[in-house]
Every structure is written in structure tokens, then in C-alpha cells.
Write a protein that holds these residues in place. Structure first.
Motif, short mmCIF file in Angstrom:
data_model
loop_
_atom_site.label_atom_id
_atom_site.label_comp_id
_atom_site.label_asym_id
_atom_site.label_seq_id
_atom_site.Cartn_x
_atom_site.Cartn_y
_atom_site.Cartn_z
N ARG A 213 0.81 -1.23 0.00
CA ARG A 213 0.00 0.00 0.00
C ARG A 213 0.84 1.27 0.00
NH1 ARG A 213 -2.99 -3.51 3.44
NH2 ARG A 213 -1.97 -2.71 5.30
N ASP A 216 2.20 1.51 -3.73
CA ASP A 216 1.23 1.75 -4.81
C ASP A 216 0.46 3.05 -4.64
OD1 ASP A 216 2.00 -0.60 -5.95
OD2 ASP A 216 0.29 -1.77 -5.26
N THR A 217 0.06 3.37 -3.42
CA THR A 217 -0.77 4.56 -3.21
C THR A 217 0.08 5.82 -3.10
OG1 THR A 217 -2.36 3.20 -2.04
CG2 THR A 217 -2.56 5.57 -1.74
N ARG A 456 -5.46 10.22 -2.31
CA ARG A 456 -4.05 10.07 -1.91
C ARG A 456 -3.54 11.39 -1.34
NH1 ARG A 456 0.43 12.11 -3.38
NH2 ARG A 456 2.38 10.99 -3.07
N PHE A 499 -3.52 1.84 7.46
CA PHE A 499 -3.28 1.82 6.01
C PHE A 499 -1.82 1.53 5.67
CE2 PHE A 499 -2.58 3.51 1.78
CZ PHE A 499 -3.70 3.08 1.09
N GLN A 502 1.74 -2.76 7.09
CA GLN A 502 1.32 -3.93 6.34
C GLN A 502 2.16 -5.13 6.77
OE1 GLN A 502 1.04 -3.09 2.19
NE2 GLN A 502 0.28 -5.10 1.63
N THR A 512 -2.32 -6.35 -1.27
CA THR A 512 -3.58 -5.60 -1.33
C THR A 512 -3.81 -5.14 -2.76
OG1 THR A 512 -3.09 -4.80 0.89
CG2 THR A 512 -4.87 -3.71 -0.27
N LEU A 514 -5.44 -3.03 -5.94
CA LEU A 514 -5.69 -1.59 -6.06
C LEU A 514 -7.13 -1.26 -5.67
CD1 LEU A 514 -3.79 -0.60 -9.33
CD2 LEU A 514 -3.06 -0.27 -6.99
N LYS A 516 -8.94 -2.75 -3.39
CA LYS A 516 -9.02 -2.77 -1.93
C LYS A 516 -8.30 -1.55 -1.35
CE LYS A 516 -7.98 -5.90 1.92
NZ LYS A 516 -7.44 -7.22 2.24
N GLN A 517 -7.15 -1.18 -1.95
CA GLN A 517 -6.43 0.01 -1.48
C GLN A 517 -7.32 1.24 -1.58
OE1 GLN A 517 -2.33 0.60 -2.80
NE2 GLN A 517 -2.14 -1.55 -3.28
N HIS A 518 -8.07 1.32 -2.69
CA HIS A 518 -8.95 2.48 -2.88
C HIS A 518 -10.06 2.48 -1.82
CE1 HIS A 518 -12.47 4.58 -4.81
NE2 HIS A 518 -11.54 5.52 -4.77
N LYS A 557 -8.34 -4.30 6.33
CA LYS A 557 -7.22 -4.83 5.55
C LYS A 557 -7.15 -6.35 5.59
CE LYS A 557 -3.89 -3.54 9.17
NZ LYS A 557 -2.71 -2.70 9.39
#
Length: 588
Positions: A213, A216-217, A456, A499, A502, A512, A514, A516-518, A557
Motif C-alpha cells: 500500500r 502503490d498509493t 491520496r 493503512f 502492512q 492488497t 488496487l 481494496k487500497q482504494h 485490511k
């Protein structure tokens, strides 16, 4: 073939005279033991040679023989699942010859000559072919189909093409060119210090999705991008690289252990064959090439290992694959450069590193990219490079870290204090950055969710404001903060603990998607936005902070992919109900 004699030996550096006909970067065999080396400097008829094996016992007068070819790697079926040393000698074959300890002067072919591969032609007699065109395929492992390409500099008509099982040295095709017939095998050689050519480089606009996370985020890397992971001892560099090797959306992984501790490489060699590829359930080794060059191996071979690894990675990129290369760690490689430079008596730069440190690092990292390969098909391939940097004492102001930062576009700064607090991945969100964000904004907003970048940015702003508020809290205590600032601190804590933290060893939390991350991003932001509005309208801060739904947001999560939508809906409804309840009781 030019021959000379040893004049002087200084550790891994051997100076030979009588080498006037040799060329820079030629491979040489040193002494009767035929140690492998490479010419790195010429003065008249004197050649300075860096030897990739232990030189103890060598003396002046022993013979040196140039092979008249640059340091090259063998590319073809048999690369995947192999474990090589820094100069592409297969360690399992060396062990059969010399036992558990490496002996000097062992000559072993990089690709096994006795293995037969099933070659399936994709062209027929009379077809026109050029450099990079695929003439056939070999199913190398369950996960990887190797494409046999026309080597560089060959263009013509297929005169003969075979089908069946062959070794890498057998002729599988004959091409009629302007200069006569060329026989093609499944294997080709390529000099490691020269990048493999391509048609054109594309703008990196797609992320390399890693399932982590914080990456990517917050700090995404593009497919074909470059990232640096500097961090002190024990901050989790190797674990992050393992996670990326396992979860990143790459077809092929090339892992270079460059000058790392022997026990660390042993862990890698033991773990990788056991790791399951999450997408297929097959062992991860079925799409991995490992290069093991430990810190007790000759220092010059570290320098070669980086180039060996990236040349193999480029070869798979040319087939149209997405390749992730992990270099652990470029600091050890730079130390090898420094040692060789000192022995060559070159003028030292900052902290004793050679003046050309920056340009050598750039030459390495610039070989990454999202490219259109040679050949009529115009295959698109990507090579993403993630280099770990081990600055002494964790001080990123030292030359290797600084030179790397000038080149790479993603910086994941690992923080020892976060690691000591057991916050993993220990990527410091205030120091790290990604310069690919603007290029990838369109992709994220279009492919995942239209409010991705906005969400973000909200989280990033909260974390930055928390850092400022923490300074005040340290000086005058939490009671000095206004209710809205207290709420900010709580929301930021939720981002950090729910968040960004992890668990790589938890079966669900380790990866995770994308989507689910959103959802997690939306829930964390929704809590803050709705609680802020409620606070303005007179709700109790204490009730807002202690809402039971916050526990549910934190546990989101651990929700499996198939239950995301229903769980998200339920948490969202609970959040609305509990915020409304914070008023009712106030009025009562």
C-alpha cells in the motif's frame, strides 16, 4: 590471440606486459590456472586486468592470454531457475566439479550443453526476417515461454527451419543474408557492458503494481521505472525486495545479490525455491534468475554481477515481458569500484570513490525502461530496476546515495526508527517521493477510481500536518491542541496504523489489490471528513474518537477479495449511524 606475461600483482589487479594487440574490456585467462579476468586499462603494451577470482599465489612471469572477445553472457533456454555467480557461471555445475567450496580457474558453460529443449518454429522457409524477429519458441518452465529471436545484425530470408528437440548449440535455422548463409542456434551471446538495442523508449505511464500500500498509493514506480531503497542495517531492505519479487506484476524476476553477506544470500537461495507464485501457485523460481555474489567472493566479480544481471533482464524484456530487476546492494558494487580504482592509482573523488561513480551508476540505471523491441512485431517490454543502497550508518548524504538519487525517480527512504517501532514496511512517508505520479495520474484515475489522486493527496496532507502538530505536542502537550487538531492527529494515526502498516507474513494482508487500497483510502478519509463536519455541528470529540467503527475500518485490511463490496457497504453504513449517534447523546 594476444599473449603476455604478468608484471605485477596487487590483489584482484594484475598488470601484464606484451599485450599491445589486446583491446579494452577483452576477457583474459591469467596464469596456468586460467583465472578469468577483464582488461580495464591499457598503457602502451601494458594491460591492467581485474581478475574475477582469488589471485593469491600468482607471481610475475606467468602467462596471460587474451580471448579477443569482451565479457559476454550466454542468452537462451536454461536461464530461468538458474543460480549463477557474478560472471554467469552456474553454481550447481561448479559444485559438481569442485565440491562446496569454489575452486579457482573452473571453466563451466553458462547454459547447459547436454539439455534438450522442444523448439517450435513460428516462421517458414521463404519468410523475411530481421534482428529481433521471433523464429520459434521454447517452453522453458511452466510459467515462461522463451522466444528465440534473430540475433543482432542479421537480416535475410529463412532458407531452412527445423522442429523438434535440440541443445542450445544445435542449428535450428539457416538465414540467407546479403553476406551469405548464417546458421542460427537457440543461444546468443551479448557483451554485458553494452545495453541491448531497441526501437524506441516509451513514456512510463503505467504503474508496476506491487500490492504494497505505501508503494502503490503513495510512492508508485512505473513499469520500466527505476527506484532506490536506501536504508540502514535492519530496516527491512531485503524483505521489501522479497515482497516486490513475489508480488510485483512482473513476468520475470532477476535478483542480484551483489556483495551481500553469505548468510543473507543463503536465506534468499533457500526461500526463493519455496516461495509460491501467488498468481499460478507454482514455485516462484519458475520465473526467476538468481545471481549470487557474496561479500567474501573476489571483489572484482561484484562489479561484473550487476552488468550480468541487467543483460539477462534486457534479453527477456526484448521478448516482450515485464521484467523486475532487484539489485541488493549497489553500495557494495560501488565499494568494489572504489577498491579497483585505488589499486589503479586513480585520483580519488569524494570519500575515496572514483570520480566516475555517478556516470557508472547512471549507465546501469539508464538501461531500465519501457521499450518497443526490435523486430517487425514491435513487441513492448519493460525493465524496472529497484536498487537497494546500504549507506554506512544510514547516512544518505554519502556519495553513493546522492549519486543514485540524482538518477532515480522513486526514493523509498527506509527509517530505522520506524523499524524499531515495528512499523513495516519502514518507508518514511515524509522523506520518500515518486516523480512518476504526474505521468501516472491519468492511469490511476481512469483504471482504478476517478478520485484516486485526490484521496491520496488528502491522506498525504494529513500525515504532513500530523508531523507539524507533533512538534507542538512535544513542547506543550496534547491538551494545547484544538478539537479539530486532535481529530487530525487521530485520523493520521489511523492512516499510519491501519493503512501504511502492512504485515508481509499475514496471508491476506501481504498483498492488497488496487481496488481494496482504494476502498481503504475512502474509509479512512470518510471517517475524517464526516467527523470534521460533525465536530463543527457540535458533536462530542471524545465520542467521535472512540466510535467502535474505527476498529472495523482498521480490520478492513484483513478482508478477503471476495467479500470486499459487502464489507465496505456495511462499514460505511455503520460509520454514518455512529456519527449520527454522537449528536443524539450530546443533545440528550
Amino acid at each position: 590471440m594476444s599473449t603476455g606475461v604478468i608484471k605485477k600483482v596487487a590483489g584482484p589487479l594484475v598488470i601484464a606486459e606484451g599485450m599491445r594487440d589486446a583491446n579494452m574490456f577483452d576477457v583474459v585467462r591469467v596464469s596456468e590456472q586460467r583465472l578469468i579476468g577483464e582488461i580495464i586499462e591499457m598503457h602502451g603494451d601494458e594491460a591492467s586486468i581485474q581478475v574475477y577470482e582469488e589471485t593469491s599465489g600468482l607471481g610475475p612471469g606467468e602467462p596471460v592470454e587474451s580471448m579477443d572477445v569482451p565479457m559476454s553472457v550466454e542468452l537462451g533456454p536454461g536461464l530461468i531457475a538458474s543460480i549463477y555467480d557474478g560472471i554467469q557461471r552456474p553454481l550447481d555445475d561448479i559444485m559438481k566439479i569442485s565440491g562446496n567450496n569454489l575452486k579457482r580457474g573452473v571453466e563451466v558453460p553458462s547454459l547447459k550443453r547436454n539439455l534438450k529443449w522442444e523448439f517450435v518454429p513460428t516462421v517458414k522457409v521463404g519468410d523475411e526476417v530481421e534482428t529481433g524477429d521471433v523464429i520459434g519458441t521454447v517452453q522453458e518452465t511452466v510459467l515462461v515461454q522463451q522466444k528465440i529471436m534473430v540475433p543482432y545484425g542479421i537480416k535475410g530470408t529463412i532458407k531452412e527451419i527445423k522442429e523438434g528437440t535440440f541443445t542450445v548449440e544445435d542449428i535450428v535455422a539457416v538465414v540467407e543474408t546479403e553476406k551469405g548463409e548464417k546458421e542460427l542456434t537457440m543461444m546468443q551471446k551479448w557483451p554485458v557492458r553494452r545495453g541491448r538495442p531497441y526501437k524506441k523508449k516509451l513514456t512510463p505511464e503505467m504503474p508496476l503494481v506491487t500490492g504494497q500500500r505505501v508503494i502503490d498509493t503513495f510512492f508508485p514506480i512505473a513499469k520500466g521505472g527505476v527506484a532506490a531503497v536506501p536504508g540502514p542495517f535492519g530496516s527491512g531492505k531485503t524483505v521489501i525486495q522479497h515482497q516486490l519479487a513475489k508480488w510485483a506484476e512482473a513476468d520475470i524476476v532477476v535478483y542480484i545479490g551483489c556483495g551481500e553477506r553469505g548468510n543473507e544470500m543463503t536465506d534468499v537461495l533457500n526461500e526463493f525455491p519455496e516461495l509460491k507464485d501467488p498468481k499460478t501457485g507454482q514455485p516462484l523460481m519458475q520465473r526467476t534468475v538468481l545471481i549470487a555474489n557474496t561479500s567474501d567472493m573476489p571483489v572484482a566479480a561484484r562489479e561484473a554481477s550487476i552488468y550480468t544481471g541487467i543483460t539477462i533482464a534486457e534479453y527477456f524484456r526484448d521478448m516482450g515481458y515485464s521484467v523486475a530487476l532487484m539489485a541488493d546492494s549497489t553500495s557494495r558494487w560501488a565499494e568494489a569500484l572504489r577498491e579497483m580504482s585505488g589499486r589503479l592509482e586513480e585520483m580519488p573523488g569524494e570519500e575515496g570513490y572514483p570520480a566516475y561513480l555517478g556516470s557508472r551508476l547512471a549507465q546501469f540505471y539508464e538501461r531500465a525502461g519501457h521499450v518497443v523491441s526490435l523486430g517487425k512485431e514491435g513487441r513492448e517490454g519493460a525493465l524496472s530496476v529497484i536498487g537497494a543502497v546500504s549507506p554506512p550508518g544510514g547516512d544518505t548524504s554519502e556519495p553513493v546515495s546522492q549519486a543514485t538519487l540524482r538518477i532515480v525517480k522513486v526514493f523509498w527512504g527506509l527509517d530505522a526508527s520506524l523499524a524499531y517501532k515495528r512499523h513495516f514496511p519502514a518507508i518514511n512517508w515524509l522523506k520518500s517521493y515518486s516523480l512518476y505520479l504526474d505521468d501516472m495520474e491519468k492511469w490511476f484515475n481512469g483504471q482504478v477510481a476517478e478520485d484516486w489522486m485526490e484521496g491520496r493527496q488528502k491522506m498525504m496532507t494529513l500525515l504532513q500536518e500530523e508531523a507539524e502538530l507533533e512538534e507542538i505536542v512535544k513542547m506543550v502537550g496534547m491538551d494545547a491542541l484544538s478539537p479539530s487538531d486532535r481529530l487530525k492527529m487521530e485520523a493520521a494515526r489511523s492512516i499510519r496504523e491501519d493503512f501504511l502498516h502492512q504485515n508481509s507474513f499475514h496471508e491476506v494482508d501481504t498483498y492488497t489489490s488496487l481496488k481494496k487500497q482504494h476502498m481503504m483510502m475512502v474509509l479512512v478519509n470518510e471517517f475524517f471528513d464526516r467527523a470534521t463536519d460533525a465536530l463543527k455541528d457540535g458533536a462530542s470529540l471524545q465520542k467521535l474518537i472512540s466510535m467502535p467503527v474505527r476498529e472495523q475500518i482498521g480490520r478492513f485490511k484483513y478482508v478477503t477479495e471476495d467479500k470486499l463490496d459487502e464489507e465496505f457497504k456495511q462499514v460505511d453504513e455503520t460509520l454514518s449511524a455512529q456519527i449520527a449517534a454522537a449528536f443524539v447523546k450530546e443533545e440528550g
